[in-house]
Design a protein around this motif. Structure first.
Motif, PDB file in Angstrom:
ATOM      1  N   ALA A 162      17.507  61.811   4.731  1.00  0.00           N
ATOM      2  CA  ALA A 162      18.633  62.005   5.656  1.00  0.00           C
ATOM      3  C   ALA A 162      18.641  63.418   6.229  1.00  0.00           C
ATOM      4  O   ALA A 162      19.502  63.759   7.031  1.00  0.00           O
TER       5      ALA A 162
ATOM      6  N   SER B  27      18.374  54.208  11.025  1.00  0.00           N
ATOM      7  CA  SER B  27      18.673  55.060  12.174  1.00  0.00           C
ATOM      8  C   SER B  27      20.089  55.593  12.005  1.00  0.00           C
ATOM      9  O   SER B  27      20.975  54.883  11.545  1.00  0.00           O
ATOM     10  N   PRO B  28      20.286  56.832  12.355  1.00  0.00           N
ATOM     11  CA  PRO B  28      21.636  57.387  12.243  1.00  0.00           C
ATOM     12  C   PRO B  28      22.598  56.549  13.081  1.00  0.00           C
ATOM     13  O   PRO B  28      22.203  56.024  14.117  1.00  0.00           O
ATOM     14  N   HIS B  29      23.829  56.397  12.636  1.00  0.00           N
ATOM     15  CA  HIS B  29      24.757  55.537  13.350  1.00  0.00           C
ATOM     16  C   HIS B  29      25.229  56.199  14.630  1.00  0.00           C
ATOM     17  O   HIS B  29      25.936  55.632  15.415  1.00  0.00           O
ATOM     18  N   ASP B  30      24.783  57.400  14.827  1.00  0.00           N
ATOM     19  CA  ASP B  30      25.257  58.162  15.974  1.00  0.00           C
ATOM     20  C   ASP B  30      24.174  59.152  16.390  1.00  0.00           C
ATOM     21  O   ASP B  30      23.262  59.413  15.634  1.00  0.00           O
ATOM     22  N   LYS B  31      24.323  59.688  17.573  1.00  0.00           N
ATOM     23  CA  LYS B  31      23.425  60.782  17.984  1.00  0.00           C
ATOM     24  C   LYS B  31      23.692  61.990  17.090  1.00  0.00           C
ATOM     25  O   LYS B  31      24.798  62.149  16.593  1.00  0.00           O
ATOM     26  N   PRO B  32      22.682  62.855  16.904  1.00  0.00           N
ATOM     27  CA  PRO B  32      22.939  64.073  16.128  1.00  0.00           C
ATOM     28  C   PRO B  32      24.156  64.808  16.700  1.00  0.00           C
ATOM     29  O   PRO B  32      24.302  64.942  17.908  1.00  0.00           O
TER      30      PRO B  32
ATOM     31  N   ASP C 216      28.776  64.205   9.148  1.00  0.00           N
ATOM     32  CA  ASP C 216      28.617  64.954  10.392  1.00  0.00           C
ATOM     33  C   ASP C 216      29.520  64.385  11.485  1.00  0.00           C
ATOM     34  O   ASP C 216      30.132  65.125  12.257  1.00  0.00           O
ATOM     35  N   HIS C 217      29.566  63.066  11.544  1.00  0.00           N
ATOM     36  CA  HIS C 217      30.338  62.404  12.601  1.00  0.00           C
ATOM     37  C   HIS C 217      31.821  62.775  12.512  1.00  0.00           C
ATOM     38  O   HIS C 217      32.457  63.079  13.520  1.00  0.00           O
TER      39      HIS C 217
ATOM     40  N   ARG D  81      22.412  70.260   6.333  1.00  0.00           N
ATOM     41  CA  ARG D  81      22.860  69.163   5.483  1.00  0.00           C
ATOM     42  C   ARG D  81      22.641  69.584   4.033  1.00  0.00           C
ATOM     43  O   ARG D  81      21.541  69.989   3.651  1.00  0.00           O
TER      44      ARG D  81
ATOM     45  N   ARG E 271      23.695  56.969   4.959  1.00  0.00           N
ATOM     46  CA  ARG E 271      24.887  56.746   5.780  1.00  0.00           C
ATOM     47  C   ARG E 271      25.907  57.873   5.574  1.00  0.00           C
ATOM     48  O   ARG E 271      26.574  58.324   6.507  1.00  0.00           O
TER      49      ARG E 271
ATOM     50  N   ASP F 144      25.372  60.891   7.735  1.00  0.00           N
ATOM     51  CA  ASP F 144      25.757  60.631   9.133  1.00  0.00           C
ATOM     52  C   ASP F 144      27.274  60.627   9.290  1.00  0.00           C
ATOM     53  O   ASP F 144      27.819  61.202  10.234  1.00  0.00           O
TER      54      ASP F 144
END
Ligand SMILES: Cc1ncc(C[n+]2csc(CCOP(=O)(O)OP(=O)(O)O)c2C)c(N)n1
Ligand code: SF4
Ligand SMILES: [Mg+2]
Lengths: 243, 364
Positions: B28, B194-199, B167-168, B81, B161, B164
Motif C-alpha cells: 500500500a 487499485s486504490p479506491h481513489d486517485k492519490p 488518506d481519503h 504512509r 484499503r 486509502d
C-alpha cells in the motif's frame, strides 16, 4: 515567499518580560536566518509556555503531545532526512514526562538539533516543581523548598548524555547576560551546522529565566541563573566531536 | 516466512495473518513502521524489520508504544504512509497520541491484534477492545475508522484499503483483529488492489515551506473562544460524512432467514459454519458480519432485522458490539429480540456451543 523573509515573524512574543524562551527563540531564529535554512526546517512546538512557537516561527511546525517531542521529531527526520528538524522543549517536557523519549532519541543518535529550555520550574501550569528544580527552591508544589530526601536531586541531563556514545555535540549555555547569549548562539549554531552536515544528535541545554514563577524581578532572575543555576548546572561544552 | 519478502507474482501462498497484513502495508506504500514487542503480533515487526528497509522504508523498534505512535505521528505528518501495530495493553498506551492524530487529521494505520484483558490479561485472542476502538479510547470528541477482518485474505485486503481510506478522509484507521486472526495461516492471494481513489494531494504535510506558506500541525485552540468548538463541528461533519459513506458489512444466507447471527472477526467464521449446520436442520439462520465497526453498519443491519425477528450477537468479550446492535434500532419501529453469547478471557465460542445456541434461540 523567499529566502529574504526572516525566521522570526515581526511583532511581540507573549512571554513574560525577561523570560528565557523569548531570548532562546530569537537566537534560534537568527541562527536559522544566518544558515539560510528557514524554508527547509521543520520545528516542533512543546506543551509548555512555548506551545505557541508556531505564531513566532515562519517555518513548518508540529505541536507535539507533552513529552513526545523526541519521538515525533524522530519520525519526521527519518522520513525527511534532507529537511532540518529542531526539537524544542522544557524541563517538564523533555526531562520528566518525556525522559525516556529524550534519552533514546539521543542514544539512537538521531540527526536532529535539540534545544532544551531549563527554567527549573513548570511554567505553563503555574510553577510546580520540575526535575531540574534546585534543592531548597520554593515552588507551588515544594512550598518549603525542594528536599532531596523527598524528591531527589535535580537531573543533570548533559552529564547523563555524556555517558552515551551517540551524541556528537552536548553543551550547556545560559541566556542571563549578553556574553552568555553570545556563547549560546555559537552553540546553537553549531548544533544546527552539525545536522546540516549529517553528523548526528546535537544538544543544547539553555539555562533560562522564569521570573514569574520564581517570584523575582528580571534582574534578580538573571542573577539566579548566573549564580544558583550555573552553580549546580555547570555552563560548559561537554562534547564536540569536532574537538 | 518471516525472514523473506513474499514475491510479487505469487498465486496463492500460505501465510499468517500478521505477515499478510505487514506485506499489504508495504504494497500500500507504507514506508514507516515503529512498534514495541508484544504478543500476539510480534510477527509484524519480525517481517517488517527485514522487508520494509528492503522496500526503501524505515523500520524502528521504539522504546515504548508511547514513542512508537508518536514516531508515526511525526512520520505521517510529512505526508508519508506510516503505521504501527500492537496488542491491547500497547494500544492503551497509544490513546493520547491517537487523540492528537485524529484532532490534527493525520492519516496513519494502526493494527490492534487483540489479546485478553483487562490488565495484563493473557496472550490469547480476544475482542474486548471494541469499546476502546470504536468509542474513541483517548480523550475528546474524535473517531477512528475501524476495520474488522475475518480471514487472512481480509487482513491483507483491508490493510491496503485502510491506507486509502486514511488518506481519503484524512483520518487514522485502525485494523481491529483478534489474536487468532493474527496467528492463523491461510492460503491467500497477494492481489494488486487499485486504490479506491486517485492519490490524494497532501498540501498540509510538513516538508519545509519553500515556495509556500508554512504548514502548522496543531491541536491547541486556546486563543479564540469559539475556535475549538468550530474545530469540533468541522470534525463532526467529517465523521457524519464517513458514517453516511462507509458502512461496510456482509450478509450470508439472508434471503429467507428468520434468525441472524451478528458477529465479526473469528466468531463470524465460527458462526458461518454454525449457520450452515443450523440450516441443515431446517432453522432459517443467516450471518450478518460488520466489516466497519466504526462506522457501524446500522443501515444494513436494519434491513436484516426487517426479515429476522431474532438476532444472536456473538463476541469474544462480555458484550461490547451488542450496544451498537441495540443502538441500530433506536428511533426505528424495528424491535427484534436480541440475545447474546460471549466468551472471554481468551476463549472463542466453540462451533457446537454456538450451533446449540442458535437452535435454542430458534425455540424462543
Ligand atoms: C499528558 C499531559 N500531562 C500534563 C499536561 C499539563 N502540562 C502542560 S505544560 C506542562 C509543564 C510544562 O513545563 P515545562 O516543560 O518545563 O515548560 P515551561 O512551561 O516551563 O517552558 C504540563 C505538566 C499536559 N498538557 N499533558
Ligand atoms: S511563566 Fe515563566 S516560562 Fe512561562 S512565559 Fe512566563 S517567564 Fe516564561
Ligand atoms: Mg520548565
Amino acid at each position: 515567499m523567499n529566502a529574504e523573509e526572516k525566521t522570526i515573524r515581526p511583532g511581540r512574543m507573549h512571554y513574560c518580560p525577561v523570560c528565557g524562551h523569548t531570548i532562546a527563540q530569537r537566537i534560534i531564529g537568527e541562527v536559522m536566518d544566518e544558515l539560510g535554512i528557514r524554508e527547509r526546517t521543520i520545528g516542533t512546538a512543546p506543551v509548555g509556555c512555548a506551545v505557541l512557537l508556531y505564531d513566532y516561527f515562519n517555518c513548518d511546525i508540529i505541536e507535539c503531545p507533552h513529552g513526545r517531542i523526541p519521538a515525533v521529531a524522530t519520525g519526521i527526520k527519518r522520513m525527511r532526512p534532507d529537511n532540518i528538524v529542531f526539537a524544542y522543549g522544557g524541563d517538564g517536557d523533555l526531562l520528566s514526562i518525556g525522559l525516556a523519549e529524550t534519552i533514546h532519541c539521543a542514544n539512537r543518535g538521531e540527526n536532529i538539533t535539540m534545544i532544551f529550555i531549563n527554567n527549573a520550574v513548570y511554567g505553563m501550569t503555574g510553577g510546580q516543581m520540575a526535575p531540574t528544580t534546585l534543592i531548597g527552591q520554593q515552588t507551588i508544589t515544594t512550598p518549603k523548598g525542594r528536599m532531596a530526601t523527598e524528591t531527589g536531586a535535580p537531573l543533570r541531563i548533559c552529564e547523563m548524555f555524556e555517558t552515551l556514545a551517540s551524541p556528537v555535540f552536548i553543551e550547556r549555555v545560559a541566556v542571563h547576560d549578553a556574553p552568555h547569549m553570545q556563547r549560546a548562539k555559537q552553540a546553537i549554531r553549531k548544533a544546527f551546522q552539525n545536522q546540516i552536515e549529517g553528523k548526528g544528535f546535537s544538544f543544547v541545554e539553555v539555562l533560562s529565566m522564569c521570573p514569574t514563577h520564581w517570584k523575582m524581578g528580571g534582574k534578580e532572575a538573571c542573577q539566579f541563573v548566573g549564580n544558583e543555576m550555573a552553580g549546580y548546572f555547570p555552563i560548559k561544552k561537554f562534547r564536540d566531536a569536532d574537538g | 516466512m518471516a525472514n523473506q519478502r513474499i514475491p510479487m507474482e505469487t498465486e496463492k501462498t500460505l501465510v499468517m495473518g500478521n505477515v499478510a497484513m505487514s506485506e499489504a502495508a508495504i504494497r500500500a506504500g507504507c514506508r514507516f513502521y515503529a512498534g514495541y514487542p508484544i504478543t500476539p503480533q510480534n510477527e509484524v515487526s519480525e517481517y517488517l524489520a527485514q522487508a520494509l528497509p528492503a522496500a526503501g522504508g524505515v523500520f524502528l523498534q521504539a522504546e515504548s508504544e508511547l514513542a512508537a505512535i508518536n514516531m508515526v505521528f511525526g512520520a505521517a505528518s510529512t505526508g508519508a504512509r506510516a503505521m504501527t501495530s500492537s496488542s491491547s495493553p500497547g494500544i492503551s498506551l497509544m490513546q493520547e497520541a491517537l487523540s492528537f492524530i485524529a484532532a490534527a487529521q493525520i492519516p496513519c494505520f494502526i493494527a490492534n491484534i487483540m489479546r485478553g484483558g483487562p490488565g495484563l490479561g493473557n496472550i490469547d485472542g480476544s475482542q474486548a477492545d471494541y469499546f476502546q476502538a470504536t468509542r474513541g479510547g483517548g480523550h475528546g470528541d474524535y473517531r477512528l475508522i475501524v476495520l474488522a477482518p475475518w480471514s487472512v485474505q481480509e487482513m491483507y485486503d483491508l490493510t491496503i484499503r485502510a491506507f486509502d481510506l486514511g488518506d481519503h478522509y484524512r483520518n487514522p484507521v485502525m485494523l481491529l483483529a483478534d489474536g487468532i486472526l493474527g496467528q492463523m495461516a491461510e492460503a491467500i492471494e497477494f492481489r494488486e488492489l487499485s486504490p479506491h481513489d486517485k492519490p490524494v494531494p497532501k498540501d498540509w504535510a510538513l516538508t519545509g515551506c519553500e515556495g509556500r506558506k508554512p504548514n502548522v500541525i496543531q491541536t491547541l485552540y486556546l486563543q479564540k473562544k469559539d475556535a475549538l468548538e468550530a474545530k469540533n463541528i468541522e470534525l463532526q461533519a467529517k465523521y457524519d460524512r464517513i458514517t453516511r459513506e462507509l458502512q461496510l458489512s456482509e450478509a450470508c444466507d439472508m434471503e429467507d432467514a428468520e434468525i441472524a447471527v451478528v458477529a465479526y472477526g473469528t466468531p463470524a467464521r465460527i458462526a458461518h459454519w454454525a449457520v450452515k449446520k443450523a440450516r441443515e436442520r431446517g432453522i432459517k439462520a443467516c450471518l450478518f458480519r460488520p466489516i466497519t465497526l466504526w462506522p457501524f453498519p446500522a443501515l444494513a443491519l436494519r434491513a436484516v432485522a426487517v426479515r429476522c425477528q431474532k438476532l444472536l450477537v456473538v463476541e469474544m468479550s462480555q458484550g461490547q458490539m451488542i450496544e451498537d446492535v441495540k443502538l441500530a434500532f433506536f428511533g426505528t419501529d424495528l424491535r427484534p429480540r436480541i440475545d447474546f453469547m460471549g466468551r472471554g478471557g481468551g476463549w472463542y465460542p466453540k462451533p457446537k456451543e454456538l450451533l446449540a445456541e442458535i437452535l435454542e434461540v430458534a425455540k424462543r
